[in-house]
Write a protein that holds these residues in place. Structure first.
Motif, PDB file in Angstrom:
ATOM      1  N   GLY A 203       0.801  -1.213   0.000  1.00 36.14           N
ATOM      2  CA  GLY A 203       0.000   0.000   0.000  1.00 36.14           C
ATOM      3  C   GLY A 203       0.836   1.266   0.000  1.00 36.14           C
ATOM      4  O   GLY A 203       1.580   1.533  -0.948  1.00 36.14           O
ATOM      5  N   ALA A 204       0.725   2.028   1.070  1.00 36.31           N
ATOM      6  CA  ALA A 204       1.431   3.316   1.133  1.00 36.31           C
ATOM      7  C   ALA A 204       2.934   3.128   0.947  1.00 36.31           C
ATOM      8  O   ALA A 204       3.599   3.956   0.311  1.00 36.31           O
ATOM      9  CB  ALA A 204       1.142   3.997   2.467  1.00 36.31           C
ATOM     10  N   LEU A 205       3.470   2.050   1.486  1.00 38.98           N
ATOM     11  CA  LEU A 205       4.912   1.822   1.365  1.00 38.98           C
ATOM     12  C   LEU A 205       5.309   1.662  -0.094  1.00 38.98           C
ATOM     13  O   LEU A 205       6.246   2.318  -0.569  1.00 38.98           O
ATOM     14  CB  LEU A 205       5.316   0.594   2.177  1.00 38.98           C
ATOM     15  CG  LEU A 205       6.785   0.178   2.101  1.00 38.98           C
ATOM     16  CD1 LEU A 205       7.705   1.320   2.533  1.00 38.98           C
ATOM     17  CD2 LEU A 205       7.036  -1.059   2.960  1.00 38.98           C
ATOM     18  N   PHE A 206       4.613   0.779  -0.826  1.00 36.18           N
ATOM     19  CA  PHE A 206       4.965   0.524  -2.225  1.00 36.18           C
ATOM     20  C   PHE A 206       4.695   1.751  -3.097  1.00 36.18           C
ATOM     21  O   PHE A 206       5.418   2.005  -4.059  1.00 36.18           O
ATOM     22  CB  PHE A 206       4.144  -0.655  -2.759  1.00 36.18           C
ATOM     23  CG  PHE A 206       4.818  -1.993  -2.602  1.00 36.18           C
ATOM     24  CD1 PHE A 206       5.374  -2.373  -1.393  1.00 36.18           C
ATOM     25  CD2 PHE A 206       4.894  -2.881  -3.673  1.00 36.18           C
ATOM     26  CE1 PHE A 206       5.993  -3.611  -1.236  1.00 36.18           C
ATOM     27  CE2 PHE A 206       5.513  -4.120  -3.539  1.00 36.18           C
ATOM     28  CZ  PHE A 206       6.049  -4.484  -2.322  1.00 36.18           C
ATOM     29  N   ASP A 207       3.647   2.490  -2.766  1.00 38.81           N
ATOM     30  CA  ASP A 207       3.198   3.554  -3.654  1.00 38.81           C
ATOM     31  C   ASP A 207       3.946   4.862  -3.416  1.00 38.81           C
ATOM     32  O   ASP A 207       4.372   5.526  -4.372  1.00 38.81           O
ATOM     33  CB  ASP A 207       1.694   3.742  -3.452  1.00 38.81           C
ATOM     34  CG  ASP A 207       1.046   4.472  -4.604  1.00 38.81           C
ATOM     35  OD1 ASP A 207       1.435   4.224  -5.764  1.00 38.81           O
ATOM     36  OD2 ASP A 207       0.152   5.297  -4.353  1.00 38.81           O
TER      37      ASP A 207
END
Lengths: 360, 360
Positions: A203-207
């Protein structure tokens, strides 16, 4: 690099090695026509002297043709057409801007056709598939670059040059963050692929967490050796992927990093390197619509340098074209991108186990 | 609290409840006459309308008398004299600014004499001794305040009021840092007590990391539930205590914190709270010699508010005197300070074990 030079010529393309008058432009097949491609990538390619979009690839033939009609691209084709080799003489390279989990298949086809690959970050939905992507490009003998546009963002490059030149002394710590309100301000669709773990991988980490992570690596010219982190969510739409992530990094030489990314916090972005002699901070750092500021301190002094805004996607495309037409190496290559993939997976493992996790 | 009010009256003493014209000043015995006491505490007491230094206590009678001669204090006595009850009718409260591991014994004596206690932070060299200190004050029926001067720093108070009033929406993350070059710029003595684990209890974390830690708690009005961290050192003088510390915090409601402190990095200090709707950042934040700036963002806007500099130590002393002469409770009391002690010990435990550690 000194501050006077930065003020005088802050947006210099110190990386450029070829002259657009003497080389053919790189012709791109652009794969995935979402809002980022339409709003950012295609306008940048249209403005470029070193690149052009010649083929547009989408899930729908009608959409591909419609978008192509609004550009100089000659071909609007479907994903299936692309795999079948449609218009393969009309492009030299592909720009892959699909959901993360589809990057591999388009890279494999491109590599099989001998086309160079510029792949959006993160490379794929997991490290294993990212490794396959690297192998496919190697097997095809094509260049692979991962789309880290901070590598050609002038404010970040100037910060990196200052740090490399000793401006902060020995780096001791790096802090970075990136946040936005994804559902409330960017895209309200609860079914968007970024929320689907099978398509996004994270989620936020990958994006967006990948921005402070990769930029920390770029500024320090070093890779993390261990990480820990925490993930959380408040919206039910984020049941499958992290809405918010906080992670800590250990770099060689006991340099530590602290990063934060959230899809449910006010838009903000910054990265700061603190050293024995000074600090360098870029803030705002990562979003494209804001002018960059470089905040410097050293000795007793402090300064804020305002940099002109560049078209970050044009810089990224032109850098890739420069590397294809010239002979200088690509810095954010597949191996570079794999480090982020492993690091992000280690953050998730750490969040599950309440531990620090070494990065092999 | 809104931004207009902050700009118009940024340094208002919203905490003050008594009038210096109608109450007797609090008379202090000042224990420990190091550079901080001489350079910061005594001038603040001299300027105060609510406090006065009447007794100065040092290891050396000659030093105590010499320093007293330069102030309005009537008595310069030794530590032994103090324990023996010398000049005990001449003071109402003590300010303890000795090495950390000596706080307990002076607090015990003061409490036994019925004197209120303002104790520098960290409370002691470890949690057990800090608990004994709290118990001694309770047994003596005296008030105990821990010297967190950020609680009365106007920029920090205004930031806290904005956050409490919903300016940032729901807080999501807090980031704080404090660094200085202790040996190279502040005090070159390798034998100073801050480097002695028996006297200090800890290094950068205990000495300056406590600023972002405690200020994060103060701004969020919440206490951490788990932490992890890393410590390191480069100078041999820091073989016994941490020269640099990086730590991560988990607060209730999945609010995360990231903090950094170093005795070997360029002087810097900041604290930032990011929420769903906005961010509030104080930078510079913690060092006394710098004007404060409050950096705000919300919606599409950004603003920087410059605040006048106050004498932070005078604000702290006057707050304590106000609480002694009035009836309002002391916020940074012993129980408040104990949370920092437990948290800092948990950071060290986490650094030893590579884990996240819960804070009981």
């Amino acid at each position: 690099m000194d501050v006077d030079t930065i003020i005088g010529d802050s947006c210099a393309r110190d990386w450029q090695t070829v002259d657009s008058d003497t080389v053919d432009p790189v012709r791109f097949a652009v794969i995935g026509l979402g809002w980022f491609t339409r709003g950012r990538a295609l306008p940048a390619l249209a403005d470029s002297d070193l690149c052009e979009a010649t083929v547009l690839v989408s899930g729908s033939a009608a959409k591909a043709e419609q978008v192509a009609a609004g550009t100089a691209a000659q071909h609007g084709i479907t994903y299936g057409d692309f795999h079948d080799g449609a218009a393969r003489d009309a492009y030299d390279a592909v720009y892959i801007a699909t959901p993360n989990a589809l990057h591999l298949e388009y890279a494999e086809t491109a590599a099989a056709f001998g086309k160079h690959v510029l792949c959006e970050k993160p490379m794929e939905r997991d490290t294993d598939r990212a490794r396959e992507l690297v192998a496919a490009c190697a097997d095809g003998g094509v260049e692979l670059m991962v789309g880290y546009r901070m590598h050609t963002e002038p404010a970040v490059r100037r910060a990196r040059e200052l740090i490399a030149g000793g401006y902060v002394g020995d780096p001791v710590a790096v802090d970075g963050d990136m946040s936005q309100r994804l559902l409330d301000r960017v895209n309200p669709d609860p079914d968007q692929w970024r929320l689907d773990p099978d398509l996004a991988g994270g989620g936020a980490l990958f994006d967006i967490g990948i921005y402070p992570l990769n930029t920390a690596r770029f500024l320090l010219d070093a890779d993390p050796v261990a990480v820990t982190g925490r993930t959380s969510h408040t919206h039910e739409a984020f049941a499958g992927v992290d809405e918010t992530v906080s992670f800590a990094l250990l770099f060689p030489g006991d340099v530590t990093g602290r990063c934060f990314a959230s899809h449910n916090a006010r838009q903000a972005s910054s990265i700061t390197v603190t050293g024995t002699e000074g600090t360098v901070r870029v803030e705002p750092a990562f979003f494209q619509d804001q002018d960059r500021q470089l905040h410097l301190s050293r000795g007793e002094g402090r300064a804020t340098v305002e940099l002109d805004r560049v078209d970050q996607m044009r810089e990224e495309f032109d850098y890739f074209a420069d590397r294809l037409r010239g002979s200088a190496p690509i810095l954010p290559d597949g191996d570079h991108g794999l480090v982020d993939m492993r690091t992000m997976e280690a953050v998730y493992e750490a969040a599950e186990t309440d531990r620090w996790v070494s990065i092999a």
